[in-house]
Design a protein around this motif. Structure first.
Motif, PDB file in Angstrom:
ATOM      1  N   VAL A  69       0.820  -1.164   0.068  1.00 25.24           N
ATOM      2  CA  VAL A  69      -0.093   0.114   0.012  1.00 25.24           C
ATOM      3  C   VAL A  69       0.883   1.187  -0.048  1.00 25.24           C
ATOM      4  O   VAL A  69       0.629   2.370  -0.772  1.00 25.24           O
ATOM      5  CB  VAL A  69      -0.887  -0.069   1.192  1.00 25.24           C
ATOM      6  N   VAL A  70       1.804   1.537   0.788  1.00 18.56           N
ATOM      7  CA  VAL A  70       2.778   2.358   0.890  1.00 18.56           C
ATOM      8  C   VAL A  70       3.278   2.918  -0.313  1.00 18.56           C
ATOM      9  O   VAL A  70       3.440   3.979  -0.887  1.00 18.56           O
ATOM     10  CB  VAL A  70       3.827   2.319   2.156  1.00 18.56           C
ATOM     11  N   HIS A  71       3.928   1.559  -0.906  1.00 21.07           N
ATOM     12  CA  HIS A  71       4.832   2.026  -2.233  1.00 21.07           C
ATOM     13  C   HIS A  71       3.518   2.254  -3.454  1.00 21.07           C
ATOM     14  O   HIS A  71       3.889   3.170  -4.042  1.00 21.07           O
ATOM     15  CB  HIS A  71       5.394   0.612  -2.728  1.00 21.07           C
ATOM     16  N   LYS A  72       2.444   1.729  -3.286  1.00 19.73           N
ATOM     17  CA  LYS A  72       1.233   2.165  -4.326  1.00 19.73           C
ATOM     18  C   LYS A  72       0.926   3.692  -4.043  1.00 19.73           C
ATOM     19  O   LYS A  72       0.831   4.319  -5.075  1.00 19.73           O
ATOM     20  CB  LYS A  72       0.117   1.429  -4.202  1.00 19.73           C
ATOM     21  N   LEU A  73       0.939   4.055  -2.860  1.00 20.15           N
ATOM     22  CA  LEU A  73       0.710   5.419  -2.489  1.00 20.15           C
ATOM     23  C   LEU A  73       1.649   6.399  -2.902  1.00 20.15           C
ATOM     24  O   LEU A  73       1.402   7.538  -3.308  1.00 20.15           O
ATOM     25  CB  LEU A  73       0.108   5.572  -0.904  1.00 20.15           C
ATOM     26  N   VAL A  74       2.807   6.167  -2.687  1.00 25.87           N
ATOM     27  CA  VAL A  74       4.001   7.115  -2.902  1.00 25.87           C
ATOM     28  C   VAL A  74       4.223   7.124  -4.446  1.00 25.87           C
ATOM     29  O   VAL A  74       4.701   8.254  -4.876  1.00 25.87           O
ATOM     30  CB  VAL A  74       5.261   6.650  -2.149  1.00 25.87           C
ATOM     31  N   GLN A 129       4.021   3.822 -10.090  1.00 32.08           N
ATOM     32  CA  GLN A 129       4.715   2.757 -10.694  1.00 32.08           C
ATOM     33  C   GLN A 129       5.987   2.501  -9.688  1.00 32.08           C
ATOM     34  O   GLN A 129       6.907   2.992  -9.756  1.00 32.08           O
ATOM     35  CB  GLN A 129       5.347   3.107 -12.000  1.00 32.08           C
ATOM     36  N   PRO A 130       5.444   1.549  -8.580  1.00 35.32           N
ATOM     37  CA  PRO A 130       6.590   1.351  -7.616  1.00 35.32           C
ATOM     38  C   PRO A 130       7.890   0.745  -8.099  1.00 35.32           C
ATOM     39  O   PRO A 130       7.982   0.056  -9.143  1.00 35.32           O
ATOM     40  CB  PRO A 130       5.746   0.358  -6.718  1.00 35.32           C
ATOM     41  N   ASP A 131       8.734   1.040  -7.359  1.00 31.74           N
ATOM     42  CA  ASP A 131      10.298   0.162  -7.523  1.00 31.74           C
ATOM     43  C   ASP A 131       9.869  -1.259  -7.264  1.00 31.74           C
ATOM     44  O   ASP A 131      10.003  -1.613  -5.827  1.00 31.74           O
ATOM     45  CB  ASP A 131      10.995   0.997  -6.739  1.00 31.74           C
ATOM     46  N   VAL A 132       9.756  -2.253  -8.110  1.00 29.69           N
ATOM     47  CA  VAL A 132       9.546  -3.465  -7.601  1.00 29.69           C
ATOM     48  C   VAL A 132      10.655  -4.087  -7.086  1.00 29.69           C
ATOM     49  O   VAL A 132      10.619  -5.138  -6.158  1.00 29.69           O
ATOM     50  CB  VAL A 132       8.926  -4.273  -9.114  1.00 29.69           C
TER      51      VAL A 132
END
Length: 212
Positions: A100-105, A108-111
């Motif tokens: 969730v945090v990566h998606k909010l920030v 296109q999250p850093d996988v």
């Protein structure tokens, strides 16, 4: 405002859908099943050299999203919409928080960072409730994608469609195979659900959900 929490009996029906019904206890069991899958995944990935292969992190992220959408999100949504507060096991809670945090920030999250953060989550071998490693090593988890060489897999072929009924059948099978000490010790805390308010819930088309 009354913020008191009333415990919901484990056999109380929370939602009725076209193929059946789901009780409060079954929601907790479903989340426990999801946590067991994540524990099995974590134990495997933690020791796997394949995680460094090109393309692994991208496929891992895609499959982890599938894991959440199949085994977690529907039951958390049911709990939220019916005003129930389901207990979420620690590992599952941590994985949800990372995603969730990566998606909010970042849309296109850093996988690679997501994979590293999940790998870095602590694995406690000290549990008063169960032998977590026994649970994680139970055979025949449905679509145990974490055992595949993800760097060279066709991920679209690994994403089967699963209905709520399919998932509940997997959960029932999982609990029937649990070691006796695990099943006995875990039930008290797994079935802890709080009803935050008493009220009438909207009835939906019976092909969808009806909240009790």
């Amino acid at each position: 405002m009354n913020n008191a929490v009333t415990l919901v009996p484990s056999d109380q029906i929370i939602v009725v859908y076209s193929d059946g019904e789901i009780t409060a206890g079954e929601i907790s069991c479903a989340l426990f099943y999801a946590n067991s899958r994540l524990l099995a995944m974590h134990l495997y990935v933690d020791k796997s050299f394949a995680t460094a292969m090109p393309g692994y992190a991208e496929n891992f992220y895609t499959l982890m999203q599938w894991e959440m959408e199949t085994f977690v999100t529907p039951f958390i949504n049911i709990s939220f919409l019916s005003r129930c507060s389901a207990t979420i096991p620690k590992l599952l809670h941590n994985v949800i928080a990372i995603l969730v945090v990566h998606k909010l920030v970042d849309r296109q999250p850093d996988v690679n960072e997501v994979l590293m953060e999940i790998k870095a989550l602590p694995l406690s071998v000290h549990s008063a409730a169960s032998d977590q490693y026994d649970i994680a090593r139970m055979p025949d988890y449905f679509n145990a994608w974490w055992k595949e060489n993800l760097g060279s897999c066709r991920v679209p072929d690994m994403l089967p469609k699963s209905s709520v009924q399919d998932v509940m059948e997997l959960v029932e099978g999982h609990f029937s195979e649990l070691p006796d000490h695990v099943e006995t010790d875990l039930l008290p805390y797994m079935l802890t659900l709080g009803l935050r308010a008493v009220g009438n819930f909207a009835e939906k088309d019976d092909k969808l959900f009806t909240f009790k």
